[in-house]
Design a protein around this motif. Structure first.
Motif, short mmCIF file in Angstrom:
data_model
loop_
_atom_site.label_atom_id
_atom_site.label_comp_id
_atom_site.label_asym_id
_atom_site.label_seq_id
_atom_site.Cartn_x
_atom_site.Cartn_y
_atom_site.Cartn_z
N MET A 125 10.11 -54.17 170.35
CA MET A 125 11.07 -55.15 169.86
C MET A 125 10.46 -56.55 169.77
SD MET A 125 14.74 -56.30 171.51
CE MET A 125 14.08 -57.36 172.78
N VAL A 126 9.67 -56.92 170.77
CA VAL A 126 9.10 -58.27 170.83
C VAL A 126 7.86 -58.34 169.95
CG1 VAL A 126 8.06 -60.01 172.33
CG2 VAL A 126 10.00 -58.66 173.15
N LYS A 127 7.90 -59.21 168.96
CA LYS A 127 6.79 -59.38 168.04
C LYS A 127 5.95 -60.62 168.41
CE LYS A 127 8.22 -55.86 165.66
NZ LYS A 127 7.47 -54.57 165.75
N GLY A 128 4.82 -60.73 167.77
CA GLY A 128 3.91 -61.82 168.09
C GLY A 128 4.51 -63.19 167.89
N ASP A 129 5.39 -63.33 166.87
CA ASP A 129 5.98 -64.65 166.62
C ASP A 129 7.13 -64.98 167.58
OD1 ASP A 129 7.90 -62.96 165.59
OD2 ASP A 129 7.87 -63.80 163.55
N TRP A 130 7.41 -64.08 168.53
CA TRP A 130 8.35 -64.36 169.61
C TRP A 130 7.63 -65.01 170.80
CZ3 TRP A 130 12.86 -60.55 170.77
CH2 TRP A 130 13.41 -60.07 169.56
N VAL A 131 6.32 -64.95 170.80
CA VAL A 131 5.54 -65.30 171.99
C VAL A 131 4.97 -66.71 171.86
CG1 VAL A 131 3.54 -64.67 173.41
CG2 VAL A 131 4.96 -62.88 172.37
N LYS A 132 5.16 -67.51 172.88
CA LYS A 132 4.54 -68.84 172.96
C LYS A 132 3.04 -68.66 173.10
CE LYS A 132 4.56 -72.86 176.08
NZ LYS A 132 5.18 -73.40 177.33
N PRO A 133 2.23 -69.35 172.30
CA PRO A 133 0.78 -69.21 172.42
C PRO A 133 0.30 -69.44 173.85
CG PRO A 133 1.31 -70.40 170.42
CD PRO A 133 2.60 -70.24 171.17
N GLY A 134 -0.45 -68.47 174.37
CA GLY A 134 -0.98 -68.58 175.72
C GLY A 134 -0.06 -68.05 176.81
N ALA A 135 1.13 -67.58 176.44
CA ALA A 135 2.10 -67.11 177.44
C ALA A 135 1.64 -65.80 178.08
CB ALA A 135 3.47 -66.93 176.80
N VAL A 136 2.24 -65.50 179.22
CA VAL A 136 2.02 -64.23 179.91
C VAL A 136 3.15 -63.28 179.53
CG1 VAL A 136 1.84 -63.08 182.15
CG2 VAL A 136 0.90 -65.38 181.85
N VAL A 137 2.80 -62.10 179.05
CA VAL A 137 3.78 -61.08 178.68
C VAL A 137 3.68 -59.93 179.67
CG1 VAL A 137 4.63 -59.50 176.90
CG2 VAL A 137 3.63 -61.71 176.24
N ILE A 138 4.74 -59.74 180.46
CA ILE A 138 4.81 -58.65 181.43
C ILE A 138 5.79 -57.63 180.86
CG2 ILE A 138 5.27 -57.98 183.81
CD1 ILE A 138 3.03 -60.00 183.63
N ASP A 139 5.27 -56.56 180.28
CA ASP A 139 6.08 -55.60 179.52
C ASP A 139 6.56 -54.47 180.43
OD1 ASP A 139 7.27 -53.99 177.64
OD2 ASP A 139 5.55 -53.95 176.28
N VAL A 140 7.85 -54.48 180.75
CA VAL A 140 8.43 -53.46 181.63
C VAL A 140 8.79 -52.20 180.85
CG1 VAL A 140 10.30 -52.97 183.26
CG2 VAL A 140 9.33 -55.27 183.15
N GLY A 141 8.97 -52.31 179.55
CA GLY A 141 9.45 -51.18 178.75
C GLY A 141 8.47 -50.02 178.73
N ILE A 142 9.00 -48.82 178.70
CA ILE A 142 8.18 -47.63 178.48
C ILE A 142 9.00 -46.67 177.61
CG2 ILE A 142 8.85 -46.62 180.72
CD1 ILE A 142 5.93 -45.40 180.70
#
Length: 294
Positions: free
Chosen positions: A211-228
């Motif tokens: 669901m989360v695309k690259g343009d949702w992410v602040k440059p340099g942010a940490v993405v902790i993906d819980v989904g499986i």
């Protein structure tokens, strides 16, 4: 390009810390795992948990009931484990077979032995900031964020996507306890993409593949993906599937500063934090000092 956060490596570090802690204790902590039915995936998970427990020097007790077990039989077994003073932690492997009420069974677990941190009492202790056993997956998310950014997360903007009682809400509370500024996003959130772009730490935990695309992410942010999530993978052959997270890894990786893969990210941390909780439960119950580092 983001640095991949290896949940497997961090989990091994936590596991080594637990083993060292166990060696320092005056007694041996013990974990009882309850498995109802014959679900193949649950059997694999339980086998791993038993192995992890024993490898860190703790005692593992596996209790099984057939898929035909009644609610009363499940709750009676949990009651027996509650009353066994040699048992420090109780884990009820989910999901339960159809027809059984998991929430009712979980509430039968003594909160002092609730190593999954799922009882109402455990949730209350978390909300109130009182000492207690915290849910394993949310705890793992915080540990992974600290691995990426350092121990001090104070002042970081965190956006958690998902408001479930199992992951979303406790994850938000644990980051709040680290003095982060936390927002919980959900299906009714307006401009969720814009909100996510404000996050220093973004935690998708909603169960929607990629669901989360690259343009949702602040440059340099940490993405902790819980989904499986398991999706079709025709490129691997007819009828083949593959696992993906709630974030589109290939789209987010060029933007993020750090990102967890799926699989191999948050998943291993859940098991590692279960071991931590078992040691803490033993210490709380037996009046031992909790070893440093846990």
């Amino acid at each position: 390009m983001a640095e991949r956060i290896s949940g497997k490596q961090v989990a091994e570090t936590v596991k080594a810390q637990v083993a060292e802690a166990v060696r320092s204790l005056p007694g041996q902590p013990s974990l009882a795992v309850v498995l109802v039915g014959d679900d193949p995936a649950s059997q694999v998970y339980v086998r791993h948990k038993v192995t992890d427990t024993e490898e860190t020097g703790m005692r593992s007790i596996k209790k099984t009931l057939p898929a035909t077990a009644t609610q009363d039989e499940v709750e009676a077994l949990i009651s027996d484990l509650n009353n066994d003073d040699e048992i420090d932690g109780i884990l009820l492997q989910l999901p339960l077979p159809e027809g059984l009420d998991a929430n009712r069974a979980i509430e039968c677990i003594n909160p002092d032995k609730d190593v999954d941190g799922l009882t109402e009492a455990s949730a209350g202790r978390l909300v109130l900031g009182k000492p207690g056993l915290r849910p394993c997956t949310p705890t793992g998310c915080v540990i992974l964020a600290k691995h990426a950014l350092g121990e001090n997360l104070s002042g970081k903007n965190v956006v958690v996507i998902g408001r479930s009682i199992l992951v979303g809400k406790p994850t938000a509370l644990l980051f709040l306890a680290e003095n982060c500024t936390v927002t919980i996003a959900h299906s009714r959130t307006q401009d969720i993409e814009g909100l996510c772009r404000t996050a220093d730490i973004l935690v998708p935990a909603v169960g929607r593949p990629q669901m989360v695309k690259g343009d949702w992410v602040k440059p340099g942010a940490v993405v902790i993906d819980v989904g499986i999530n398991r999706i079709d993978a025709p490129e691997r052959g007819e009828g083949k599937t593959r696992l993906v997270g709630d974030a589109d890894f290939n789209d987010c990786e060029p933007v993020a500063g750090h990102i967890t893969p799926v699989p191999g990210g948050v998943g291993p941390m859940t098991r590692a934090c279960l071991l931590q909780n078992t040691v803490k439960a033993a210490c709380y119950r037996r009046g031992w000092d909790v070893p440093a580092g846990l």
